[in-house]
Design a protein around this motif. Structure first.
Motif, PDB file in Angstrom:
ATOM      1  N   GLN A  48       0.844  -1.191   0.000  1.00 51.83           N
ATOM      2  CA  GLN A  48       0.000   0.000   0.000  1.00 51.83           C
ATOM      3  C   GLN A  48       0.885   1.248   0.000  1.00 51.83           C
ATOM      4  OE1 GLN A  48      -3.322  -0.035   2.978  1.00 51.83           O
ATOM      5  NE2 GLN A  48      -2.181  -1.737   3.830  1.00 51.83           N
ATOM      6  N   SER A  49       0.334   2.351  -0.520  1.00 50.72           N
ATOM      7  CA  SER A  49       1.034   3.630  -0.431  1.00 50.72           C
ATOM      8  C   SER A  49       0.027   4.765  -0.557  1.00 50.72           C
ATOM      9  CB  SER A  49       2.092   3.748  -1.533  1.00 50.72           C
ATOM     10  OG  SER A  49       2.831   4.945  -1.372  1.00 50.72           O
ATOM     11  N   VAL A  50       0.179   5.775   0.290  1.00 50.24           N
ATOM     12  CA  VAL A  50      -0.717   6.933   0.289  1.00 50.24           C
ATOM     13  C   VAL A  50      -0.177   7.991  -0.667  1.00 50.24           C
ATOM     14  CG1 VAL A  50      -1.702   8.777   1.723  1.00 50.24           C
ATOM     15  CG2 VAL A  50      -1.425   6.485   2.662  1.00 50.24           C
ATOM     16  N   SER A  51      -1.072   8.677  -1.364  1.00 50.59           N
ATOM     17  CA  SER A  51      -0.679   9.731  -2.309  1.00 50.59           C
ATOM     18  C   SER A  51      -0.073  10.924  -1.563  1.00 50.59           C
ATOM     19  CB  SER A  51      -1.893  10.202  -3.112  1.00 50.59           C
ATOM     20  OG  SER A  51      -2.825  10.845  -2.261  1.00 50.59           O
ATOM     21  N   PRO A  52       0.711  11.767  -2.246  1.00 50.24           N
ATOM     22  CA  PRO A  52       1.322  12.933  -1.589  1.00 50.24           C
ATOM     23  C   PRO A  52       0.294  13.889  -0.980  1.00 50.24           C
ATOM     24  CG  PRO A  52       2.178  12.638  -3.826  1.00 50.24           C
ATOM     25  CD  PRO A  52       1.095  11.647  -3.656  1.00 50.24           C
ATOM     26  N   CYS A  53      -0.899  13.968  -1.591  1.00 49.18           N
ATOM     27  CA  CYS A  53      -1.936  14.861  -1.058  1.00 49.18           C
ATOM     28  C   CYS A  53      -2.695  14.224   0.103  1.00 49.18           C
ATOM     29  CB  CYS A  53      -2.916  15.253  -2.159  1.00 49.18           C
ATOM     30  SG  CYS A  53      -3.930  13.873  -2.767  1.00 49.18           S
ATOM     31  N   GLY A  54      -2.505  12.913   0.315  1.00 47.50           N
ATOM     32  CA  GLY A  54      -3.149  12.228   1.430  1.00 47.50           C
ATOM     33  C   GLY A  54      -4.583  11.810   1.173  1.00 47.50           C
ATOM     34  N   LYS A  55      -5.105  12.073  -0.031  1.00 44.34           N
ATOM     35  CA  LYS A  55      -6.523  11.794  -0.292  1.00 44.34           C
ATOM     36  C   LYS A  55      -6.770  10.486  -1.047  1.00 44.34           C
ATOM     37  CE  LYS A  55      -7.883  16.653  -0.197  1.00 44.34           C
ATOM     38  NZ  LYS A  55      -8.535  17.755  -0.931  1.00 44.34           N
ATOM     39  N   PHE A  56      -5.669   9.834  -1.477  1.00 46.73           N
ATOM     40  CA  PHE A  56      -5.808   8.600  -2.249  1.00 46.73           C
ATOM     41  C   PHE A  56      -4.891   7.518  -1.694  1.00 46.73           C
ATOM     42  CE2 PHE A  56      -7.039  12.073  -4.991  1.00 46.73           C
ATOM     43  CZ  PHE A  56      -8.203  11.598  -5.593  1.00 46.73           C
ATOM     44  N   LEU A  57      -5.285   6.273  -1.925  1.00 37.75           N
ATOM     45  CA  LEU A  57      -4.498   5.128  -1.469  1.00 37.75           C
ATOM     46  C   LEU A  57      -4.291   4.183  -2.649  1.00 37.75           C
ATOM     47  CD1 LEU A  57      -3.317   3.450   1.009  1.00 37.75           C
ATOM     48  CD2 LEU A  57      -5.509   2.248   0.973  1.00 37.75           C
ATOM     49  N   ALA A  58      -3.045   3.780  -2.869  1.00 35.14           N
ATOM     50  CA  ALA A  58      -2.731   2.769  -3.875  1.00 35.14           C
ATOM     51  C   ALA A  58      -2.536   1.435  -3.174  1.00 35.14           C
ATOM     52  CB  ALA A  58      -1.467   3.152  -4.639  1.00 35.14           C
ATOM     53  N   ALA A  59      -3.060   0.362  -3.772  1.00 31.85           N
ATOM     54  CA  ALA A  59      -2.881  -0.988  -3.249  1.00 31.85           C
ATOM     55  C   ALA A  59      -2.442  -1.893  -4.393  1.00 31.85           C
ATOM     56  CB  ALA A  59      -4.177  -1.504  -2.634  1.00 31.85           C
ATOM     57  N   TYR A  63      -1.647 -10.254  -8.583  1.00 30.34           N
ATOM     58  CA  TYR A  63      -1.822 -10.352 -10.030  1.00 30.34           C
ATOM     59  C   TYR A  63      -1.088  -9.245 -10.788  1.00 30.34           C
ATOM     60  CZ  TYR A  63      -5.613 -13.405  -8.477  1.00 30.34           C
ATOM     61  OH  TYR A  63      -6.342 -14.396  -7.871  1.00 30.34           O
ATOM     62  N   GLY A  64      -0.334  -8.426 -10.085  1.00 27.91           N
ATOM     63  CA  GLY A  64       0.392  -7.339 -10.730  1.00 27.91           C
ATOM     64  C   GLY A  64      -0.433  -6.094 -10.951  1.00 27.91           C
ATOM     65  N   GLN A  65      -1.630  -6.042 -10.339  1.00 29.14           N
ATOM     66  CA  GLN A  65      -2.514  -4.885 -10.519  1.00 29.14           C
ATOM     67  C   GLN A  65      -2.319  -3.869  -9.391  1.00 29.14           C
ATOM     68  OE1 GLN A  65      -6.138  -7.125 -10.256  1.00 29.14           O
ATOM     69  NE2 GLN A  65      -6.359  -7.294 -12.476  1.00 29.14           N
ATOM     70  N   ILE A  66      -2.488  -2.610  -9.744  1.00 34.87           N
ATOM     71  CA  ILE A  66      -2.535  -1.532  -8.749  1.00 34.87           C
ATOM     72  C   ILE A  66      -3.910  -0.885  -8.831  1.00 34.87           C
ATOM     73  CG2 ILE A  66      -1.639   0.741  -8.095  1.00 34.87           C
ATOM     74  CD1 ILE A  66       1.111  -0.141  -9.034  1.00 34.87           C
ATOM     75  N   ALA A  67      -4.557  -0.740  -7.689  1.00 33.14           N
ATOM     76  CA  ALA A  67      -5.845  -0.047  -7.607  1.00 33.14           C
ATOM     77  C   ALA A  67      -5.643   1.250  -6.844  1.00 33.14           C
ATOM     78  CB  ALA A  67      -6.883  -0.921  -6.907  1.00 33.14           C
ATOM     79  N   ILE A  68      -6.267   2.320  -7.335  1.00 29.50           N
ATOM     80  CA  ILE A  68      -6.229   3.616  -6.655  1.00 29.50           C
ATOM     81  C   ILE A  68      -7.606   3.876  -6.055  1.00 29.50           C
ATOM     82  CG2 ILE A  68      -5.713   6.079  -6.858  1.00 29.50           C
ATOM     83  CD1 ILE A  68      -3.338   4.320  -7.586  1.00 29.50           C
ATOM     84  N   PHE A  69      -7.652   4.054  -4.740  1.00 30.60           N
ATOM     85  CA  PHE A  69      -8.903   4.338  -4.029  1.00 30.60           C
ATOM     86  C   PHE A  69      -8.918   5.795  -3.587  1.00 30.60           C
ATOM     87  CE2 PHE A  69      -7.979  -0.151  -3.275  1.00 30.60           C
ATOM     88  CZ  PHE A  69      -9.200  -0.766  -3.573  1.00 30.60           C
ATOM     89  N   SER A  70     -10.102   6.392  -3.597  1.00 33.25           N
ATOM     90  CA  SER A  70     -10.264   7.753  -3.070  1.00 33.25           C
ATOM     91  C   SER A  70     -10.653   7.665  -1.599  1.00 33.25           C
ATOM     92  CB  SER A  70     -11.331   8.510  -3.858  1.00 33.25           C
ATOM     93  OG  SER A  70     -11.605   9.740  -3.227  1.00 33.25           O
ATOM     94  N   LEU A  71      -9.708   7.966  -0.720  1.00 36.59           N
ATOM     95  CA  LEU A  71     -10.011   7.963   0.718  1.00 36.59           C
ATOM     96  C   LEU A  71     -11.009   9.058   1.055  1.00 36.59           C
ATOM     97  CD1 LEU A  71      -6.452   7.384   2.243  1.00 36.59           C
ATOM     98  CD2 LEU A  71      -8.340   5.749   2.178  1.00 36.59           C
ATOM     99  N   SER A  72     -10.860  10.217   0.418  1.00 41.61           N
ATOM    100  CA  SER A  72     -11.748  11.344   0.725  1.00 41.61           C
ATOM    101  C   SER A  72     -13.189  11.011   0.352  1.00 41.61           C
ATOM    102  CB  SER A  72     -11.289  12.617   0.014  1.00 41.61           C
ATOM    103  OG  SER A  72     -11.141  12.390  -1.375  1.00 41.61           O
ATOM    104  N   ALA A  73     -13.407  10.309  -0.778  1.00 49.37           N
ATOM    105  CA  ALA A  73     -14.766   9.926  -1.183  1.00 49.37           C
ATOM    106  C   ALA A  73     -15.324   8.858  -0.249  1.00 49.37           C
ATOM    107  CB  ALA A  73     -14.760   9.419  -2.618  1.00 49.37           C
ATOM    108  N   ALA A  74     -14.489   7.871   0.117  1.00 51.75           N
ATOM    109  CA  ALA A  74     -14.949   6.778   0.978  1.00 51.75           C
ATOM    110  C   ALA A  74     -15.256   7.257   2.392  1.00 51.75           C
ATOM    111  CB  ALA A  74     -13.908   5.671   1.015  1.00 51.75           C
ATOM    112  N   LEU A  75     -14.554   8.307   2.836  1.00 53.17           N
ATOM    113  CA  LEU A  75     -14.754   8.830   4.196  1.00 53.17           C
ATOM    114  C   LEU A  75     -15.816   9.917   4.259  1.00 53.17           C
ATOM    115  CD1 LEU A  75     -10.981   9.003   5.152  1.00 53.17           C
ATOM    116  CD2 LEU A  75     -12.683   7.587   6.332  1.00 53.17           C
TER     117      LEU A  75
END
Length: 359
Positions: A48-59, A63-75
């Protein structure tokens, strides 16, 4: 009388009209849906890694895939189920995404024998094209070891990589060149941690040793063979070091040996935490130590060794914890935990799991 078999079922194969285009599309869609369900069932999220702005999370998954989640939208108070799905998912590596870190502009991801860079700004616009790909100088061209750990060294604008070739490689992020190799481990390296004040790097691996490296001289200055200390040793679990973290003069590490707090200057184990299951991730947080590994729980420890709390999550085993402490997004200050499932658990405080993000 001779037994006669009906020919009707056999003939029906020939009499049945061919499937139309619409039917073929539906069948293909159903097949894709079943495949995705099976993929999610057998998914492991390694990093996992958090974006520089702190609003997104990469996982990153197996399978070699990266998903980008919006923490601000989910919260958000207006969040829906769709808010907990990825903003974008893309194929980053042919094999698993073992490790990720973020700089002020880039997401760096590591797989088998390679590290890639992606621009956060482009990913969020769903433009998921790699910026560059680098391979450390391995001893033979046939060697493609996994890169288990990435570590940023901000003061020298460099990246340290370590993994299956038992070495630490330093890459200059400005030029993309590999500047040094640190040798000493005799088996796979699993984890890295930075002592920023020194500057020194700690590495732990399958050989059961935590090695301390001085980045100014590129030399090993200290070795702690954890499994040789009777209070830490658990021979039935092996000698491997699977996680470590440092806080100035202190280090916590675990894996096969018990999770243990060490005083680095004296190489002395001060606290052995009473946790039987091997731990795969550990971090200092305020006056606590957080750990996770086999089992569903995120464990909260007092420095004295007392277990303050065990907070259950949705995965049967955990491999990574991520603390979002970006000052730019205090509303997204959360702990996320991921491992042997397609879900990333989100803890808005350390007392309970608020919800889960899902691939």
């Amino acid at each position: 009388m001779k037994h006669q078999t009906s020919t009707l079922p056999f003939l029906s194969v020939f009499l049945e009209p061919p499937m139309g285009m619409h039917g073929q599309v539906l069948a293909a869609a159903k097949e894709a849906e079943v495949f995705q369900a099976l993929q999610r069932l057998h998914m492991t999220i390694f990093s996992q890694s958090v974006s520089p702005c702190g609003k997104f999370l990469a996982a990153g998954n197996n399978y070699g895939q990266i998903a980008i989640f919006s923490l601000s939208a989910a919260l958000s108070s207006e969040a829906k189920e769709e808010s907990k799905k990825p903003v974008v998912t893309f194929q980053a590596h042919d094999g698993p995404v073992y490790s990720m870190v973020s700089t002020d502009r880039h997401l760096l991801s590591a797989g088998d024998g390679e590290v890639k860079a992606w621009l956060w700004a482009e990913m969020l616009k769903k433009g998921c094209k790699e910026l560059w790909c680098r391979q450390p100088p391995y001893r033979t061209s046939l060697e493609v070891p996994e890169i288990n750990a990435l570590l940023l060294v901000p003061k020298e604008n460099s990246l340290i990589l370590a993994g299956g070739d038992c070495q630490l490689h330093t890459m200059d992020l400005e030029t993309g060149t590999f500047t040094r190799v640190l040798r000493g481990h005799t088996d796979y390296i699993h984890c890295l941690a930075l002592r920023e004040r020194s500057p020194e790097v700690l590495s732990g691996g399958e050989d059961g040793a935590v090695r301390l490296w001085d980045l100014r001289t590129a030399k090993e200055v200290q070795t702690i063979e954890v499994y040789k200390h009777e209070e830490c040793s658990r021979p039935h679990n092996g000698r491997w070091i699977g996680c470590l973290a440092t806080d100035s003069d202190w280090m916590v590490c675990g894996g096969g040996p018990a999770l243990t707090l060490w005083h680095l200057r004296s190489s002395t184990p001060t606290t052995v935490f009473p946790m039987r299951a091997p731990q795969k991730h550990v971090t200092f947080y305020q006056d606590l130590i957080l750990s996770a590994g086999q089992g569903r729980c995120v464990n909260q420890w007092q420095l004295s060794g007392e277990l303050k709390a065990q907070v259950p999550g949705s995965s049967p085993g955990l491999l990574s914890l991520s603390l979002n402490q970006q000052p730019a997004a205090p509303e997204c200050k959360v702990l996320t935990a991921a491992g042997n499932s397609c879900r990333v658990d989100v803890f808005t405080n350390l007392g309970y799991r608020a919800f889960s993000l899902s691939f």
